[in-house]
Design an enzyme around this catalytic site. Structure first.
Site, PDB file in Angstrom:
ATOM      1  N   HIS A  61       0.809  -1.213   0.000  1.00 27.51           N
ATOM      2  CA  HIS A  61       0.000   0.000   0.000  1.00 27.51           C
ATOM      3  C   HIS A  61       0.847   1.270   0.000  1.00 27.51           C
ATOM      4  O   HIS A  61       0.408   2.309  -0.481  1.00 27.51           O
ATOM      5  CB  HIS A  61      -0.978  -0.024   1.182  1.00 27.51           C
ATOM      6  CG  HIS A  61      -2.247  -0.744   0.866  1.00 27.51           C
ATOM      7  ND1 HIS A  61      -2.380  -2.098   1.030  1.00 27.51           N
ATOM      8  CD2 HIS A  61      -3.405  -0.308   0.336  1.00 27.51           C
ATOM      9  CE1 HIS A  61      -3.588  -2.468   0.636  1.00 27.51           C
ATOM     10  NE2 HIS A  61      -4.232  -1.398   0.212  1.00 27.51           N
ATOM     11  N   GLU A 102     -13.061  -9.101  -7.510  1.00 28.29           N
ATOM     12  CA  GLU A 102     -11.745  -9.311  -6.906  1.00 28.29           C
ATOM     13  C   GLU A 102     -11.552 -10.774  -6.532  1.00 28.29           C
ATOM     14  O   GLU A 102     -10.444 -11.290  -6.532  1.00 28.29           O
ATOM     15  CB  GLU A 102     -11.601  -8.446  -5.648  1.00 28.29           C
ATOM     16  CG  GLU A 102     -11.731  -6.956  -5.918  1.00 28.29           C
ATOM     17  CD  GLU A 102     -12.073  -6.184  -4.666  1.00 28.29           C
ATOM     18  OE1 GLU A 102     -11.206  -5.440  -4.186  1.00 28.29           O
ATOM     19  OE2 GLU A 102     -13.205  -6.328  -4.174  1.00 28.29           O
ATOM     20  N   ASN A 111      -5.618  -5.662  -8.454  1.00 29.62           N
ATOM     21  CA  ASN A 111      -4.631  -6.077  -7.445  1.00 29.62           C
ATOM     22  C   ASN A 111      -5.092  -7.319  -6.704  1.00 29.62           C
ATOM     23  O   ASN A 111      -4.371  -8.308  -6.588  1.00 29.62           O
ATOM     24  CB  ASN A 111      -4.373  -4.940  -6.451  1.00 29.62           C
ATOM     25  CG  ASN A 111      -3.755  -3.729  -7.102  1.00 29.62           C
ATOM     26  OD1 ASN A 111      -3.253  -3.794  -8.214  1.00 29.62           O
ATOM     27  ND2 ASN A 111      -3.786  -2.606  -6.404  1.00 29.62           N
ATOM     28  N   CYS A 117      -9.651  -1.143 -12.354  1.00 32.65           N
ATOM     29  CA  CYS A 117      -8.841  -0.264 -11.520  1.00 32.65           C
ATOM     30  C   CYS A 117      -7.704  -1.074 -10.902  1.00 32.65           C
ATOM     31  O   CYS A 117      -7.628  -2.287 -11.058  1.00 32.65           O
ATOM     32  CB  CYS A 117      -9.684   0.395 -10.429  1.00 32.65           C
ATOM     33  SG  CYS A 117     -10.406  -0.749  -9.238  1.00 32.65           S
TER      34      CYS A 117
END
Length: 767
Positions: A366, A607, A630, A678
């Site tokens: 992060h 996700e 991610n 994204c």
């Protein structure tokens, strides 16, 4: 020879873990092993930091004068053979072997039996561990097995020493020039004064330390305990009756432990004996946790983890109170530390932060994502660097080459200044593209949205040409707050964002905590947090929080009409069904209260792989889809991107990820669902080539990267990329995919470790 026990091995490892100085660590290893295995010689050879040679780093039995001097190539001698073959070697008469190389200064001729094993950590050779004796027969199999086990246990610790090089050469002198390689965190070049960011110590990392002011230490520990008690009271009280029973009970258990006389008394006893507060705290918590672990009752055994959590909370308070108040100099700074958080960055004026250097972390931690969002060059995982020894030095953060440069000489400094100036002019040149569309040379248009929520100021996206917000991270206000924010507090924040972007769409993601995103006032301790209580699971289990957030977002949208709700971590149909019902009820309730809110579009993030497979069943309850690249990559590959042991295996161009993305795009087309992507993949130029070829016409990325990606898109033909996509379908690895894409990026001036060049037509402002 008597076979040592595994408990003896554990003892060695624990003793080494408590040792700080590298030479002492290595001396302890060879000394303890020689005594345990009752051998004449035990020696440790480590690879030099450049992996060109093996150096005798420590020995018991050979000449002490040879330490640091005896040197072998990686394929030279018996030790070199072990390094080259990565295999164990057990000989009865080593000097008689053709591969034996005699090094006079070691005085090893009397020793005939030889056993050596390679030290391997994360598929990398660290060194070789050797024992020797005078007998003329190989070591028994039991000794070989034990030494292999020792090597596997010690390799991780020795890897840290080997990479830093402190055992091999004198620590870099203050003022001397040196380069330190790391991992790419965020692109760009930054130059400034090294500014050390406070370390975030865990309780296990606290080391013995004395105090000359016991009264001050006692006062500090009392205040820290009181502060933790207030934190718990605030967290429990804020949720009130809506807190699940097990968590409500946990808050009560924590309070009882904090108020326990034994806790305070034991800490104060250690302080009276001369220990400082953190060391006194660690010893007390360790002792109390062990007492719980020894209990027969399962409930009491489980309390060991709770007392450790309490200890960590108290330590956090101690460290925050101990930190001296330091006035930040009014100059360019390169922030350096283990890991630098959002809260750390908030303490410095943004214009002063010219770079970030972290000794831990990975490309997709992060901290790196944050640096990318802010346009700050960042280098992660710089293991050899010890910033605490170079406070105030001149430092360069080279995000393109993933290295930091300490005290560059005048000529190099001037060259970096020139490159930084060139990069600034390049970015200024991109400003003319702000209002231009991101359209390929053959007419395929891509909407470029921004990710925000990391900053109170949401306007950087607008300044760089964002067509809306693809991902507003609503958890950030929760993470930097000292308690759960109220509905009114959230309303004011959300309203500013929606107002700033109206009429452009704003996708607001509901609270997404868990995994590596923790709230400081709401502790969630799980064995595997990424597969645990995170995202929508947490929100549905804490309905009051979810309803407050939905109401705040709906109210903030009243005068703007651009809100779109985005739900994270969906893995089941009933989750999106429940969420939609909460939204519908909130709309009805607010309308009854006289607030004319509208029903917004609802989207879900893909996700979790199950969401991809259930898409046709989820479609009736959603209006759009956003792919969180991610997490999707992390779950598809079973790779924790923050775990340095496996982070090198994380790559969103892995063939399996590309197959998944093609399937999602095709399903969304069939179902008539708009889809965007994204995550860091949207900023990776190589990935952008393939996403356009697949048909993705909406990407969400950090504001800083929007102009760069827009320039890339305007330089390409989608038709040409589609044939490239067909070729990647035959690739077996991400390395093959990137190799295939590299020439295309070179053609548009976006080569490896280079910033793209502004094409002539765009430089002149022409279409």
């Amino acid at each position: 020879m008597q076979q040592p026990s595994l408990s003896a091995l554990t003892s060695i490892v624990e003793q080494i873990a408590r040792t700080g100085d590298p030479r002492t660590v290595m001396s302890n290893i060879v000394q303890r092993l020689r005594d345990l295995m009752k051998v004449d010689v035990c020696s440790l050879y480590l690879c030099t930091p450049d992996f060109q040679h093996l150096i005798l780093a420590a020995t018991e039995g050979l000449s002490p004068q040879s330490v640091g001097k005896a040197k072998l190539k990686l394929d030279e001698g018996l030790v070199g053979h072990i390094a080259a073959s990565l295999s164990t070697l057990n000989l009865g008469d080593a000097p008689a072997d053709d591969r034996f190389v005699f090094i006079p200064e070691t005085h090893e001729m009397p020793y005939h039996r030889f056993l050596g094993v390679p030290l391997l950590h994360l598929r990398k050779l660290i060194g070789v561990l050797v024992i020797q004796g005078r007998e003329r027969e190989p070591f028994p199999q039991e000794a070989e097995a034990f030494l292999i086990t020792v090597a596997s246990q010690l390799a991780g610790t020795l890897s840290q020493l080997q990479s830093k090089g402190g055992w091999y050469e004198k620590r870099t002198a203050r003022g001397s020039y040196r380069r330190f390689p790391g991992l790419k965190g965020a692109p760009g070049l930054g130059m400034g004064k090294l500014w050390l960011v406070r370390p975030h110590l865990s309780l296990e990392q606290v080391r013995a330390a004395c105090t000359s002011a016991p009264d001050a230490e006692k006062k500090a520990i009392s205040e820290a305990i009181a502060a933790v008690s207030d934190e718990l009271e605030s967290g429990s009280g804020h949720l009130g009756q809506h807190l699940p029973g097990d968590l409500h009970a946990l808050f009560s258990v924590y309070q009882m432990m904090l108020q326990s006389p034994e806790l305070s008394q034991q800490i104060q006893t250690h302080i009276d004996a001369g220990d400082n507060a953190p060391w006194a705290l660690k010893q007390t918590i360790t002792d109390m946790a062990e007492q719980f672990r020894q209990a027969d009752d399962p409930y009491l055994k489980a309390r060991a983890e709770d007392i450790c959590n309490i200890g960590q909370r108290i330590l956090n308070q101690l460290l925050s109170r101990e930190r001296p108040s330091m006035e930040t100099p009014d100059e360019a700074l390169i922030l350096a530390g283990e890991l630098i958080s959002i809260a750390d960055l908030a303490e410095y004026p943004l214009h002063q932060i010219h770079g970030i250097i972290c000794t831990q972390g990975s490309t997709l931690s992060h901290t790196a994502i944050l640096a990318n969002a802010l346009g700050i060059p960042a280098v992660m995982g710089v293991e050899q660097f010890e910033p605490e020894h170079h406070k105030g030095a001149t430092l360069i953060a080279d995000g393109h080459r993933a290295e930091c440069v300490l005290n560059p000489p005048a000529a190099l400094l001037a060259e970096y200044r020139r490159m930084i100036d060139d990069e600034q002019r390049f970015m200024q040149g991109l400003e003319r593209l702000r209002d231009q569309p991101a359209v390929t040379t053959d007419g395929f248009t891509v909407s470029l949205l921004t990710n925000t929520g990391l900053l109170a100021d949401a306007t950087p996206g607008l300044q760089r040409g964002a067509e809306g917000v693809g991902l507003y991270r609503s958890e950030i206000p929760f993470m930097i707050h000292d308690s759960f924010p109220t509905e009114q507090e959230q309303y004011k924040l959300y309203r500013k964002v929606l107002q700033a972007y109206a009429p452009r769409p704003v996708n607001m993601r509901t609270l997404d905590i868990g995994g590596d995103k923790q709230l400081p006032y709401f502790d969630i301790s799980e064995t595997n947090p990424y597969l645990g209580w995170r995202g929508i699971r947490f929100s549905l289990d804490n309905a009051q929080l979810l309803i407050s957030q939905i109401r705040a977002m709906l109210r903030a949208d009243m005068d703007n009409g651009n809100l779109r709700l985005l739900v994270p971590m969906i893995s089941r149909v009933d989750e999106i069904q429940s969420f939609r019902r909460y939204v519908e009820k909130a709309v009805e309730a607010l309308n009854r209260e006289g607030q004319a809110v509208r029903m917004p579009k609802i989207g879900m993030m893909i996700e979790v792989p199950s969401a991809m497979l259930l898409l046709p069943r989820l479609a009736p309850y959603i209006d759009f889809v956003s792919i969180g690249s991610n997490d999707l990559t992390q779950y598809l590959l079973a790779v924790d991107r923050n775990n340095p042991r496996v982070s090198s295996l994380f790559d969103h161009l892995h063939p399996a990820v590309l197959v998944a993305l093609e399937q999602i795009q095709q399903q969304c087309d069939t179902l008539g669902l708009p889809v965007s992507l994204c995550g860091e993949m949207a900023s990776d130029p190589a990935a952008v080539l393939l996403l356009i070829a697949m048909g993705y016409n909406c990407l969400s990325l950090s504001a800083y990267n929007i102009p760069r990606v827009k320039l890339l898109i305007r330089s390409l033909s989608r038709q040409a990329l589609m044939s490239l996509l067909e070729q990647t379908r035959q690739c077996s690895s991400e390395a093959e995919v990137r190799a295939l894409l590299a020439p295309v990026l070179e053609q548009v001036g976006w080569g490896k470790d280079k910033r793209p060049h502004l094409p002539e037509e765009d430089a002149n402002g022409a279409q």
